[in-house]
Scaffold this motif. Structure first.
Motif: not given
Length: 269
Positions: A188-198
């Motif tokens: 699964e790929i998201s924009a840089a810095g995008v995580t569940k934590a963010a």
């Protein structure tokens, strides 16, 4: 003494629900008791928005959700997307070109319309995805990168899950964020810095809640940023080895109602 936590954050699959997709009566009752205590629970999941209904139908009241591994923050009461952090079309084009070069057999799909729709290449192994109008097979490769996407998904039949995740991460570097939560070679790929934590951090800041006041539960590598961020982290008994290694504690499995059992003790419910 009551626990110094003001918010519960839980992954869904492999964590809050059982292996058969059900939310147990014990877990439902525990979540209701937390709400009565004024302690909110937030779902923090890799699922898209359109996959929440199956869980909401088992709840007395739907819970707010951080979806698509942090790319979408959703308010079920108003059916509103509070925040979205998609991959741009330019970034999608760059990422997909790199993936096709590095992984010749790669098959791709995208979550679009803030996760309300799913577009996939013809070779994608789609079995069922809810209402038919929310999904469609792409008729041309360029359609994949024609609109922003909250998540890009990549599959390979020639790699093992952890091996494929490492390959994709090396290929993309800091260009985008890659993670995985499947027993198959699905990344699964998201924009840089995008995580569940963010995603959860954004919601908590909005509500005036600090990371140290959050207790979080998870089971797969896409939960690692969330567990590292929260004041207390709990890995499920069925969790991936990497998750158990970083969590503060390891609880029971999802089929043993591990989240409910832990919360009952923590909050003296």
């Amino acid at each position: 003494m009551h626990a110094p936590f003001r918010l519960v954050a839980s992954d869904i699959d492999g964590t809050l629900i059982r292996g058969d997709g059900s939310l147990s009566p014990r877990t439902t009752e525990t979540l209701d008791r937390l709400q009565q205590r004024g302690i909110p629970t937030v779902l923090v999941t890799g699922r898209p928005v359109r996959w929440l209904r199956q869980l909401y139908d088992q709840m007395a009241e739907p819970l707010p959700a951080v979806c698509a591994n942090g790319a979408v923050v959703y308010d079920p009461d108003t059916d509103e997307i509070l925040r979205a952090a998609p991959l741009t079309t330019e970034l999608l084009l760059d990422v997909t070109e790199r993936l096709r070069e590095a992984v010749p057999d790669v098959t791709l799909a995208v979550e679009v319309d803030d996760g309300r729709s799913f577009w996939y290449e013809e070779k994608w192994p789609l079995h069922w995805d809810g209402e038919h109008h929310t999904v469609r097979v792409l008729s041309a490769p360029e359609e994949l990168t024609s609109v922003p996407a909250v998540k890009l998904l990549a599959r390979s039949a020639r790699h093992e899950p952890d091996e494929f995740a490492e390959l994709v991460s090396r290929t993309l570097g800091e260009l985008a964020t890659a993670t995985h939560s499947s027993s198959s070679a699905l990344v699964e790929i998201s924009a840089a810095g995008v995580t569940k934590a963010a995603g959860l951090a954004w919601l908590c800041e909005r509500e005036g809640i600090e990371a140290g006041e959050v207790v979080a539960f998870g089971d797969m590598p896409n939960d690692l940023p969330l567990l590292a961020w929260a004041g207390r982290s709990v890995a499920m008994g069925n969790a991936h080895p990497a998750v158990k290694e970083v969590a503060d504690e390891v609880g029971l499995t999802n089929d043993e109602d591990g989240v409910a059992v832990y919360l009952e003790k923590l909050f003296q419910l």
